[in-house]
Scaffold this active site. Structure first.
Site, short mmCIF file in Angstrom:
data_model
loop_
_atom_site.label_atom_id
_atom_site.label_comp_id
_atom_site.label_asym_id
_atom_site.label_seq_id
_atom_site.Cartn_x
_atom_site.Cartn_y
_atom_site.Cartn_z
N HIS A 279 0.98 -1.17 0.00
CA HIS A 279 0.06 0.05 0.03
C HIS A 279 0.84 1.22 0.09
CE1 HIS A 279 -2.41 3.11 2.08
NE2 HIS A 279 -3.52 2.45 1.41
N ARG B 93 1.33 3.65 1.78
CA ARG B 93 2.06 3.88 3.24
C ARG B 93 3.05 3.14 3.62
NH1 ARG B 93 -1.62 5.30 8.37
NH2 ARG B 93 0.43 5.44 9.08
N LYS B 94 3.21 2.16 2.87
CA LYS B 94 4.28 1.14 3.50
C LYS B 94 5.59 1.61 2.97
CE LYS B 94 1.13 -1.16 5.45
NZ LYS B 94 -0.09 -0.42 5.30
N ILE B 95 6.64 0.55 3.23
CA ILE B 95 7.91 0.98 3.06
C ILE B 95 8.35 0.91 1.58
CG2 ILE B 95 10.33 -0.01 3.26
CD1 ILE B 95 9.24 0.95 5.71
#
Length: 379
Positions: A183, A185-187
């Site tokens: 997603h 917002r992930k790394i």
């Protein structure tokens, strides 16, 4: 280019022409569904994590659902999970007709408390699913020991934890299987997408069939040997993931540096506890989550930060407080005090590679102002 919005966003993916050109090449190839780019992306993630198998899927949620199915979780079974997590963790259990059994967390780490796991296991338990909260791995050694003794598989909800380590081993390689999220917002991001990782060959065979409609491809056509799913990741998304993997080290190093700077700036701020990283762990800092003192109205702080042009949000959810889970399952509130506290008092601050020291100083300055302006929590 940073999208318009608050002066400091909660997160901004690190994207440039690499991702755009990778997608253009896929579009020019005419091969858009799961294909060679997905296979390459799987290989890159498996190499990073240190597993022999990786399966690209349409999201971490579908990855959790698919893996639980492949592990044999069925209607009426129970899966032990932490209460403090994004509801997708429990949704994947419920979608199989199974029952999530909520366990309280260690308030220091926001992760499932291993001391409470065994008491949550019953004769109906079919799996244990710890969550690596915000990119800090759960304490896997005692959890795995309980699971081994009881003959249960362990599935890591590693949605936030790419690059996180536990005593030198990568998240996603610490148990029977792991699932990552991509997603925005992930790394790293693929827009939407996920990855299942495992060293279990039999489980890998099962995942391979279930992911693609329950099909096994023969010489001329497919044989459908099970009622599977369409949980594949397209080559369009995988191409973005490949470009992102090329930036993974840069993203990791930036998050580590910025998290250390932000922690130093917060050290003298009363009423705010910075993230705790135990010895032997590496935190991915997918989210930078602080804990406010109980007399601070966290929700009001979020509002005050927004007024000051800084985007923040809660840490994540105490699932037993959510209307669906509260209404459907019999939950003992007294057994989940730390998850309840974290739900009310955890606050996510901005953290991403494009931030500068001046941005971090501004975040902390505005946080101090917001706490002062928010007043005490209403009784």
């Amino acid at each position: 280019m940073v999208p318009e919005g608050p002066r400091v966003r909660l997160n901004v993916p690190l994207l440039d022409r690499d991702e755009a050109e990778a997608v253009e090449r896929v579009l020019e190839s005419g091969f858009l569904t799961q294909g060679p780019r997905a296979a390459e992306f799987e290989s890159l993630v498996a190499s990073q994590v240190g597993t022999s198998h990786a399966f690209a899927v349409s999201s971490a949620t579908t990855g959790l659902h698919l893996t639980l199915d492949a592990l044999g979780v069925r209607a009426g079974d129970e899966v032990v999970i932490p209460d403090f997590s994004f509801p997708a963790t429990a949704n994947a259990v419920v979608q199989l007709g199974a029952v999530p059994v909520f366990v309280d967390i260690d308030i220091e780490t926001f992760n499932m408390d291993p001391a409470l796991v065994e008491a949550a296991v019953t004769e109906r338990t079919k799996a244990i699913m710890p969550v690596h909260a915000f990119g800090l791995t759960a304490d896997m050694e005692p959890i795995n020991a309980i699971a081994d003794r009881l003959g249960l598989p362990v599935l890591e909800d590693a949605a936030c934890a790419l690059t996180a380590t536990y005593h030198g081993r990568q998240a996603g390689s610490l148990a029977t299987a792991g699932v990552f999220s991509f997603h925005p917002r992930k790394i790293i991001t693929t827009g939407e997408g996920g990855m299942i990782t495992t060293n279990d060959g039999a489980l890998a065979d099962r995942l391979r069939v279930l992911r693609t409609h329950g099909a096994v491809r023969g010489e001329l056509y497919m044989d459908f040997i099970d009622a599977g799913y369409n949980y594949r990741l397209s080559d369009v998304h995988a191409a973005i993931g490949i470009a992102q993997m090329g930036k993974l080290h840069t993203i990791f190093e930036a998050r580590q540096r910025l998290a250390a700077e932000l922690g130093s700036l917060l050290a003298d701020v009363a009423s705010v506890r910075a993230p705790i990283v135990p010895d032997g762990y590496t935190h991915s800092f997918q989210s930078y989550v602080v804990l406010l003192d109980d007399d601070i109205d966290r929700d009001r702080v979020i509002v005050e930060m927004k007024r000051r042009d800084i985007e923040t949000t809660l840490g994540t959810y105490s699932m037993h407080l959510q209307p669906y889970f509260r209404g459907r399952f019999s939950i003992d509130d007294e057994a989940l005090p730390h998850a309840t506290r974290a739900h009310r008092q955890a606050l996510t601050l901005p953290l991403y590679p494009q931030l500068r020291t001046a941005d971090l100083e501004l975040i902390v300055e505005r946080l101090v102002e917001a706490i002062a302006a928010s007043g005490a929590r209403s009784s």
